[in-house]
Design an enzyme around this catalytic site. Structure first.
Site, PDB file in Angstrom:
ATOM      1  CG  ASP A  20      -2.137   0.924   0.910  1.00  0.00           C
ATOM      2  OD1 ASP A  20      -2.855   0.658  -0.080  1.00  0.00           O
ATOM      3  OD2 ASP A  20      -2.347   1.907   1.634  1.00  0.00           O
ATOM      4  CG  ASP A  40       6.307   7.354 -11.104  1.00  0.00           C
ATOM      5  OD1 ASP A  40       6.525   7.600  -9.902  1.00  0.00           O
ATOM      6  OD2 ASP A  40       6.348   6.209 -11.582  1.00  0.00           O
TER       7      ASP A  40
HETATM    8  O1  LIG Z   1       5.829   4.383  -7.502  1.00  0.00           O
HETATM    9  C1  LIG Z   1       4.852   5.135  -7.610  1.00  0.00           C
HETATM   10  N1  LIG Z   1       4.830   6.125  -8.519  1.00  0.00           N
HETATM   11  C2  LIG Z   1       3.781   6.935  -8.678  1.00  0.00           C
HETATM   12  N2  LIG Z   1       2.638   6.815  -7.981  1.00  0.00           N
HETATM   13  C3  LIG Z   1       2.616   5.841  -7.050  1.00  0.00           C
HETATM   14  C4  LIG Z   1       3.693   4.978  -6.826  1.00  0.00           C
HETATM   15  N3  LIG Z   1       3.370   4.112  -5.848  1.00  0.00           N
HETATM   16  C5  LIG Z   1       2.137   4.419  -5.481  1.00  0.00           C
HETATM   17  N4  LIG Z   1       1.673   5.470  -6.216  1.00  0.00           N
HETATM   18  C6  LIG Z   1       0.332   6.054  -6.162  1.00  0.00           C
HETATM   19  C7  LIG Z   1      -0.544   5.398  -7.207  1.00  0.00           C
HETATM   20  C8  LIG Z   1      -1.861   5.298  -6.545  1.00  0.00           C
HETATM   21  O2  LIG Z   1      -2.537   6.535  -6.720  1.00  0.00           O
HETATM   22  C9  LIG Z   1      -1.517   5.153  -5.067  1.00  0.00           C
HETATM   23  C10 LIG Z   1      -1.408   3.706  -4.651  1.00  0.00           C
HETATM   24  O3  LIG Z   1      -2.634   3.266  -4.121  1.00  0.00           O
HETATM   25  P1  LIG Z   1      -2.748   1.727  -3.641  1.00  0.00           P
HETATM   26  O4  LIG Z   1      -4.052   1.496  -3.001  1.00  0.00           O
HETATM   27  O5  LIG Z   1      -1.519   1.372  -2.879  1.00  0.00           O
HETATM   28  O6  LIG Z   1      -2.667   0.920  -5.012  1.00  0.00           O
HETATM   29  P2  LIG Z   1      -3.764   0.603  -6.113  1.00  0.00           P
HETATM   30  O7  LIG Z   1      -5.145   0.842  -5.585  1.00  0.00           O
HETATM   31  O8  LIG Z   1      -3.403   1.308  -7.362  1.00  0.00           O
HETATM   32  O9  LIG Z   1      -3.544  -0.958  -6.355  1.00  0.00           O
HETATM   33  P3  LIG Z   1      -3.667  -2.158  -5.253  1.00  0.00           P
HETATM   34  O10 LIG Z   1      -4.355  -1.597  -4.041  1.00  0.00           O
HETATM   35  O11 LIG Z   1      -4.443  -3.222  -5.930  1.00  0.00           O
HETATM   36  O12 LIG Z   1      -2.253  -2.579  -4.945  1.00  0.00           O
HETATM   37  O13 LIG Z   1      -0.250   5.778  -4.909  1.00  0.00           O
HETATM   38 MG   LIG Z   2      -5.585   0.146  -3.767  1.00  0.00          MG
END
Ligand SMILES: O=c1nc[nH]c2c1ncn2[C@H]1C[C@H](O)[C@@H](COP(=O)(O)OP(=O)(O)OP(=O)(O)O)O1
Ligand SMILES: [Mg+2]
Length: 196
Positions: free
Chosen positions: A68, A154
């Site tokens: 997360d 990013d």
């Molecule tokens: O390296 C990164 N570079 C750019 N943005 C990033 C990065 N790492 C996280 N982020 C942003 C993307 C998303 O707006 C949020 C993660 O939200 P998060 O709930 O952890 O992921 P998610 O809903 O996209 O997929 P999932 O929960 O299925 O892992 O932070």
């Molecule tokens: Mg998520």
């Protein structure tokens, strides 16, 4: 080949974990389409990471990790924070999310645009206490989006010592310094805590 299961649906994260876990077969929620959506209702990154990892670990009866992560902007009192994915609404649109952050920082000078990416990785196994590891990466929110690599925020996350946004780095460069890479380093440094 040994495999690792990551409780994520995010294609950007999956691509990075495939590179970071070089040599391991990486599986994700995309390989288990019948599993119901995991609701991220925690107040913290750690709670959400643990919930995602534990839900899939119970379902598959095996060790699972989850990530997360999000963006913390100092001038916005830490927002978007745990709401990073849905900052501009439930459709989880990266462009809309970035535009919202840029709009909110419109009148903020560059010295006050400090921010960091945060990543919490949870390791869950059936009948074991879940372990959590953290990584961060410091930067500045740029005035406009630049670059096409990576994902999420990013293009607006400027890395001062490289004089580029995260989206202008190669995957290899990002994976050397990202919050995700740093959390994974912690996970691997504490292998004795979770690999029994
Ligand atoms: O390296 C990164 N570079 C750019 N943005 C990033 C990065 N790492 C996280 N982020 C942003 C993307 C998303 O707006 C949020 C993660 O939200 P998060 O709930 O952890 O992921 P998610 O809903 O996209 O997929 P999932 O929960 O299925 O892992 O932070
Ligand atoms: Mg998520």
């Amino acid at each position: 080949m040994k495999e690792i299961v990551i409780a994520t649906q995010n294609k950007g994260k999956i691509a990075e974990f495939k590179q970071l876990f070089e040599g391991l077969e990486v599986r994700s929620l995309l390989d288990y389409p019948t599993i119901p959506d995991i609701v991220e209702d925690g107040m913290t990154f750690a709670e959400n990471a643990a919930k995602k990892a534990e839900t899939l670990a119970t379902y598959l009866n095996r060790m699972v990790i989850a990530d997360d992560s999000g963006l913390q902007v100092d001038a916005l009192d830490g927002r978007p924070g745990v709401y990073s994915a849905r900052y501009a609404g439930p459709s989880k649109n990266d462009i809309d999310n970035m535009e919202k952050v840029l709009r909110e920082l419109k009148d903020i000078p560059s010295e006050d645009r400090t921010a960091r990416f945060i990543c919490l990785i949870a390791v869950a196994s059936p009948n074991q206490e879940t372990k959590i590891y953290e990584g961060t990466c410091e930067g500045i929110i740029s005035n406009e989006a630049r670059g096409t690599n990576g994902f999420g925020y990013d293009p607006i996350f400027y890395v001062p010592d490289l004089e580029k946004t995260m989206a202008q780095l190669t995957a290899e460069e990002k994976n050397k310094r990202s919050h995700r890479a740093n959390a994974l380093k912690q996970l691997l440094a504490h292998k004795e805590e979770w690999s029994s």
